[in-house]
Scaffold this motif. Structure first.
Motif, PDB file in Angstrom:
ATOM      1  N   PHE A  19      -8.366  -2.325 -12.518  1.00 54.00           N
ATOM      2  CA  PHE A  19      -8.614  -2.165 -10.515  1.00 54.00           C
ATOM      3  C   PHE A  19      -7.733  -2.947 -10.070  1.00 54.00           C
ATOM      4  O   PHE A  19      -6.646  -2.680  -8.904  1.00 54.00           O
ATOM      5  CB  PHE A  19     -10.247  -2.839 -10.237  1.00 54.00           C
ATOM      6  CG  PHE A  19     -10.184  -2.995  -9.257  1.00 54.00           C
ATOM      7  CD1 PHE A  19     -10.256  -1.658  -8.089  1.00 54.00           C
ATOM      8  CD2 PHE A  19      -9.904  -4.071  -7.999  1.00 54.00           C
ATOM      9  CE1 PHE A  19     -10.895  -1.582  -6.904  1.00 54.00           C
ATOM     10  CE2 PHE A  19     -10.811  -3.656  -7.028  1.00 54.00           C
ATOM     11  CZ  PHE A  19     -10.283  -2.926  -6.467  1.00 54.00           C
ATOM     12  N   LEU A  20      -7.268  -4.557 -10.205  1.00 52.18           N
ATOM     13  CA  LEU A  20      -6.519  -5.388  -9.220  1.00 52.18           C
ATOM     14  C   LEU A  20      -4.969  -4.489  -9.696  1.00 52.18           C
ATOM     15  O   LEU A  20      -3.981  -3.971  -8.893  1.00 52.18           O
ATOM     16  CB  LEU A  20      -6.019  -6.494 -10.597  1.00 52.18           C
ATOM     17  CG  LEU A  20      -7.457  -7.562  -9.777  1.00 52.18           C
ATOM     18  CD1 LEU A  20      -7.394  -8.680 -11.134  1.00 52.18           C
ATOM     19  CD2 LEU A  20      -7.363  -7.733  -8.573  1.00 52.18           C
ATOM     20  N   THR A  21      -5.062  -4.090 -11.149  1.00 51.64           N
ATOM     21  CA  THR A  21      -2.845  -3.122 -11.018  1.00 51.64           C
ATOM     22  C   THR A  21      -2.829  -2.850 -10.162  1.00 51.64           C
ATOM     23  O   THR A  21      -2.365  -2.151  -9.918  1.00 51.64           O
ATOM     24  CB  THR A  21      -3.120  -2.954 -12.794  1.00 51.64           C
ATOM     25  OG1 THR A  21      -3.416  -4.364 -13.625  1.00 51.64           O
ATOM     26  CG2 THR A  21      -1.665  -1.993 -12.888  1.00 51.64           C
ATOM     27  N   ILE A  22      -4.441  -1.928 -10.069  1.00 46.21           N
ATOM     28  CA  ILE A  22      -4.623  -0.504  -9.480  1.00 46.21           C
ATOM     29  C   ILE A  22      -3.902  -0.895  -8.209  1.00 46.21           C
ATOM     30  O   ILE A  22      -3.100  -0.178  -7.246  1.00 46.21           O
ATOM     31  CB  ILE A  22      -5.054   0.697  -9.647  1.00 46.21           C
ATOM     32  CG1 ILE A  22      -5.120   1.262 -11.599  1.00 46.21           C
ATOM     33  CG2 ILE A  22      -5.023   1.885  -8.570  1.00 46.21           C
ATOM     34  CD1 ILE A  22      -6.102   1.907 -11.420  1.00 46.21           C
ATOM     35  N   MET A  23      -4.581  -1.756  -8.077  1.00 44.51           N
ATOM     36  CA  MET A  23      -4.934  -1.838  -6.432  1.00 44.51           C
ATOM     37  C   MET A  23      -3.468  -2.964  -5.864  1.00 44.51           C
ATOM     38  O   MET A  23      -3.199  -2.791  -4.767  1.00 44.51           O
ATOM     39  CB  MET A  23      -6.277  -2.666  -5.483  1.00 44.51           C
ATOM     40  CG  MET A  23      -7.338  -1.697  -6.373  1.00 44.51           C
ATOM     41  SD  MET A  23      -7.239  -0.036  -5.108  1.00 44.51           S
ATOM     42  CE  MET A  23      -6.840  -0.128  -3.232  1.00 44.51           C
ATOM     43  N   CYS A  24      -3.038  -4.168  -6.615  1.00 45.73           N
ATOM     44  CA  CYS A  24      -2.404  -4.574  -6.371  1.00 45.73           C
ATOM     45  C   CYS A  24      -0.649  -4.018  -6.635  1.00 45.73           C
ATOM     46  O   CYS A  24       0.587  -4.324  -6.204  1.00 45.73           O
ATOM     47  CB  CYS A  24      -2.193  -5.863  -6.549  1.00 45.73           C
ATOM     48  SG  CYS A  24      -3.295  -6.558  -6.058  1.00 45.73           S
ATOM     49  N   LEU A  25      -0.400  -3.158  -7.580  1.00 49.20           N
ATOM     50  CA  LEU A  25       0.352  -2.410  -7.929  1.00 49.20           C
ATOM     51  C   LEU A  25       1.058  -1.052  -7.643  1.00 49.20           C
ATOM     52  O   LEU A  25       1.649  -0.709  -6.931  1.00 49.20           O
ATOM     53  CB  LEU A  25       1.213  -2.707  -9.092  1.00 49.20           C
ATOM     54  CG  LEU A  25       2.345  -2.766  -9.701  1.00 49.20           C
ATOM     55  CD1 LEU A  25       3.731  -2.962  -9.270  1.00 49.20           C
ATOM     56  CD2 LEU A  25       2.537  -2.776 -11.552  1.00 49.20           C
ATOM     57  N   VAL A  26       0.071   0.113  -8.645  1.00 47.06           N
ATOM     58  CA  VAL A  26       0.685   0.985  -8.758  1.00 47.06           C
ATOM     59  C   VAL A  26      -0.026   1.929  -7.149  1.00 47.06           C
ATOM     60  O   VAL A  26       1.207   2.844  -6.289  1.00 47.06           O
ATOM     61  CB  VAL A  26      -0.875   1.683  -8.876  1.00 47.06           C
ATOM     62  CG1 VAL A  26      -0.649   3.149  -9.191  1.00 47.06           C
ATOM     63  CG2 VAL A  26      -0.478   1.257 -10.281  1.00 47.06           C
ATOM     64  N   ILE A  27      -0.713   1.337  -6.172  1.00 41.88           N
ATOM     65  CA  ILE A  27      -1.335   1.921  -5.039  1.00 41.88           C
ATOM     66  C   ILE A  27      -0.192   1.031  -4.009  1.00 41.88           C
ATOM     67  O   ILE A  27       0.263   2.131  -2.729  1.00 41.88           O
ATOM     68  CB  ILE A  27      -2.449   1.633  -3.767  1.00 41.88           C
ATOM     69  CG1 ILE A  27      -2.979   1.826  -4.634  1.00 41.88           C
ATOM     70  CG2 ILE A  27      -2.586   1.715  -2.478  1.00 41.88           C
ATOM     71  CD1 ILE A  27      -3.640   3.396  -4.527  1.00 41.88           C
TER      72      ILE A  27
END
Length: 227
Positions: A19-27
């Motif tokens: 979740f943190l990777t998606i919200m802080c990097l991918v998005i």
């Protein structure tokens, strides 16, 4: 300031790190890419497709939050509405709508084009737009003011720094609207963190978020239609 969830109860399992990777990097990377495409005029988007994309993104947010919090964190603990919570919400809404005056004075051609794309024009556009307002209020408050803030609090402690970090992530996620709009979104995110911190619930912030988007979008749609 109050917490919706006690950060000491947070379990930092694999799903949380995803979740943190998606919200802080991918998005953020996806928002930056979309911003560059729109600035170059290469993003072939229509309003219905843009609104549909927003609804799908919000559905993804809710799914991610559900997976990360399942059986462990309750982001909607029992809540009883208090009269002063209504006052807090109305004050936050009024403060957030004041900068709308400045957004009426857009003299940048790219900014005007983006504004025309984002604001509804037809009856169908308005239906989709207000659906996005509702989904944004629920999904983005759950995601940024709820889970992301709680995870940052569990990782680094405190209240203000996690709120600033989550607000920054929220602002960057709106970068497709332009840098100025992204900065404004970050400030609105911080506003809603303060609402949650004062009231101890996501409910008031959700309503403020929905009303803000609906009022701002309606006013800007009238402006672009008149122009």
């Amino acid at each position: 300031m109050l917490y919706v969830v006690d950060p000491s109860r947070v379990w930092l399992g694999p799903v949380v790190w995803i979740f943190l990777t998606i919200m802080c990097l991918v998005i953020p990377l996806a928002a930056l890419r979309q911003h560059h495409r729109m600035a170059r005029g290469t993003a072939a988007l229509s309003r219905p497709s843009l609104y549909a994309s927003a609804l799908l993104t919000h559905a993804m947010f809710v799914a991610l939050v559900w997976l990360a919090t399942r059986h462990r964190l309750d982001l909607f603990p029992p809540y009883q509405l208090r009269g002063w919570h209504v006052l807090v919400g109305l004050t936050a809404l009024g403060i957030g709508l004041l900068p709308l005056i400045d957004r009426f004075q857009i003299d940048n051609p790219i900014g005007r084009a983006q504004l025309r794309l984002l604001t509804p024009r037809t009856g169908r556009d308005h239906l989709l737009f207000y659906a996005v307002c509702v989904s944004a209020g629920i999904a983005e408050e759950l995601t940024y003011r709820g889970l992301l803030f709680t995870l940052f609090s569990a990782l680094i402690g405190g209240w203000w720094l996690p709120a600033l970090l989550a607000s920054s992530a929220f602002g960057v996620a709106h970068l497709f609207q332009g840098w100025k709009s992204a900065g404004f979104a970050g400030l609105m995110g911080l506003r809603e963190h303060i609402v949650v911190g004062v009231t101890g619930t996501l409910f008031v912030a959700i309503v403020v978020h929905m009303l803000h988007d609906a009022i701002a979008g309606t006013a800007l749609a009238f402006k672009t239609r008149r122009d």
